[in-house]
Design an enzyme around this catalytic site. Structure first.
Site, PDB file in Angstrom:
ATOM      1  N   GLY A  87       0.857  -1.317  -0.126  1.00  7.70           N
ATOM      2  CA  GLY A  87       0.022  -0.051  -0.004  1.00  7.70           C
ATOM      3  C   GLY A  87       0.897   1.306  -0.094  1.00  7.70           C
ATOM      4  O   GLY A  87       1.836   1.311  -0.912  1.00  7.70           O
ATOM      5  N   CYS A 124       6.261  -5.448   0.576  1.00  9.81           N
ATOM      6  CA  CYS A 124       6.190  -4.066  -0.108  1.00  9.81           C
ATOM      7  C   CYS A 124       6.169  -2.799   0.780  1.00  9.81           C
ATOM      8  O   CYS A 124       7.106  -2.637   1.677  1.00  9.81           O
ATOM      9  CB  CYS A 124       5.209  -3.994  -1.135  1.00  9.81           C
ATOM     10  N   ILE A 152       5.239  -3.892  -7.685  1.00 11.52           N
ATOM     11  CA  ILE A 152       4.440  -2.731  -7.966  1.00 11.52           C
ATOM     12  C   ILE A 152       4.992  -1.419  -7.156  1.00 11.52           C
ATOM     13  O   ILE A 152       5.022  -1.303  -6.033  1.00 11.52           O
ATOM     14  CB  ILE A 152       3.037  -2.902  -7.572  1.00 11.52           C
ATOM     15  N   HIS A 207       4.540  -8.981  -4.350  1.00  7.74           N
ATOM     16  CA  HIS A 207       3.148  -9.175  -3.887  1.00  7.74           C
ATOM     17  C   HIS A 207       2.799 -10.504  -4.113  1.00  7.74           C
ATOM     18  O   HIS A 207       2.191 -10.935  -5.036  1.00  7.74           O
ATOM     19  CB  HIS A 207       2.228  -8.208  -4.529  1.00  7.74           C
ATOM     20  N   GLU A 247       0.451 -12.121  -2.723  1.00  4.50           N
ATOM     21  CA  GLU A 247      -1.027 -12.196  -2.796  1.00  4.50           C
ATOM     22  C   GLU A 247      -1.554 -11.711  -3.988  1.00  4.50           C
ATOM     23  O   GLU A 247      -2.799 -12.072  -4.252  1.00  4.50           O
ATOM     24  CB  GLU A 247      -1.262 -11.198  -1.671  1.00  4.50           C
TER      25      GLU A 247
HETATM   26  N1  GLN Z   1       5.789   2.815  -2.771  1.00  2.00           N
HETATM   27  C1  GLN Z   1       5.163   2.122  -1.898  1.00  2.00           C
HETATM   28  C2  GLN Z   1       5.453   2.677  -0.593  1.00  2.00           C
HETATM   29  O1  GLN Z   1       6.661   3.514  -0.428  1.00  2.00           O
HETATM   30  C3  GLN Z   1       5.007   0.857  -1.550  1.00  2.00           C
HETATM   31  C4  GLN Z   1       4.437   0.091  -2.948  1.00  2.00           C
HETATM   32  C5  GLN Z   1       3.499  -1.176  -2.686  1.00  2.00           C
HETATM   33  O2  GLN Z   1       3.333  -1.542  -1.457  1.00  2.00           O
HETATM   34  N2  GLN Z   1       2.884  -1.548  -3.761  1.00  2.00           N
HETATM   35  O3  GLN Z   1       4.885   2.910   0.328  1.00  2.00           O
END
Ligand code: GLN
Length: 192
Positions: free
Chosen positions: A46, A78, A132, A168, A170
Site C-alpha cells: 500500500g 512491499c 508494484i 506481492h 498475494e
Molecule cells: N511505494 C510504496 C511505498 O513506498 C510501496 C508500494 C507497494 O506497497 N506496492 O509505500
C-alpha cells in the site's frame, strides 16, 4: 490458529483471500484490541507513509512493535517491508524498525514502476514475483538471510520471526509463500 491482517490501508483483502484458501481464519487488524490473541500478522502493500501514520493514530504502533520484538511471526510485503525496516535509504523516517535492513523506496523509478519476474525464494523454486512501485533492500544486517535477489538486488529476506518481501505474493495464484509463513507460525506454536 488466528492470523491478523493489518487492514488500515492497502492490499489486505488479497492476503486474506490467500490465507483463507489455505484454510486459516483471519482477523482484520483495524484497532489495537484486534491484536489480542493473534498468532501471526501480515503487513500488506500500500502506501507506507500513510500506514505508518495510521498505526500511531490508531494506537496499534507500540503494541505491534512489542509483539514483533517478542517473536510474533510477521509476513510483510512491499509497504509492509518499509514499515519493518530499521533504515530507509536517503530518508530519516523509520516506522516499526524491527528488521535490520536498509530499504530503498520506489527503487525501480517511474519507468519500471511495475514489472514481473521469476526467482527462487529461499527453498521455493521459480516463484512468480509481482513488483508494484516496489522497494528493494539495499543493505542487510549480518544475521539477515537473503531469500531472493532480482538483478543483483535483494527482494526477500528472513530474520528470525520476520519475512520481508519487496513483491506481492498475494497477487499471484501461488500459495507457497503464505504457506511457508504459516509454517513459521506453527513452529512457534509447537515450541510453546
Ligand atoms: N511505494 C510504496 C511505498 O513506498 C510501496 C508500494 C507497494 O506497497 N506496492 O509505500
Amino acid at each position: 490458529m488466528k492470523i491478523g491482517v493489518l487492514a488500515v490501508q492497502g492490499a489486505f483483502i488479497e492476503h486474506e483471500a490467500m490465507l483463507q484458501r489455505l484454510g486459516v481464519s483471519c482477523i482484520q487488524v483495524r484497532q489495537k484490541t484486534d491484536l489480542q490473541g493473534i498468532d501471526g500478522i501480515v503487513l500488506p502493500g500500500g502506501e507506507s507513509t500513510v500506514q505508518g501514520q495510521l498505526l500511531h493514530k490508531l494506537e496499534i504502533f507500540e503494541p505491534l512493535k512489542a509483539m514483533i520484538a517478542d517473536g510474533l511471526p510477521v509476513l510483510a510485503t512491499c509497504a509492509g517491508l518499509i514499515l519493518l525496516a530499521e533504515h530507509l535509504d536517503g530518508d530519516a523516517t523509520t516506522h516499526l524498525a524491527t528488521l535490520p535492513v536498509c530499504v530503498k523506496r520506489n527503487a525501480y523509478g517511474r519507468q519500471l514502476s511495475s514489472f514481473t519476474a521469476t526467482a527462487d525464494v529461499g527453498d521455493i523454486a521459480d516463484y512468480p514475483l509481482v513488483f508494484i512501485r516496489a522497494p528493494y533492500i539495499s543493505a542487510a544486517g549480518e544475521n539477515v538471510q537473503t531469500l531472493a535477489k532480482v538483478d543483483g538486488n535483494i527482494v526477500a529476506v528472513r530474520y528470525q520471526n520476520q519475512i520481508g518481501l519487496a513483491f506481492h505474493p498475494e497477487l499471484t495464484d501461488d500459495t507457497r509463500i503464505h504457506a511457508s509463513f504459516l509454517k513459521l507460525v506453527e513452529d512457534r506454536f509447537s515450541k510453546q
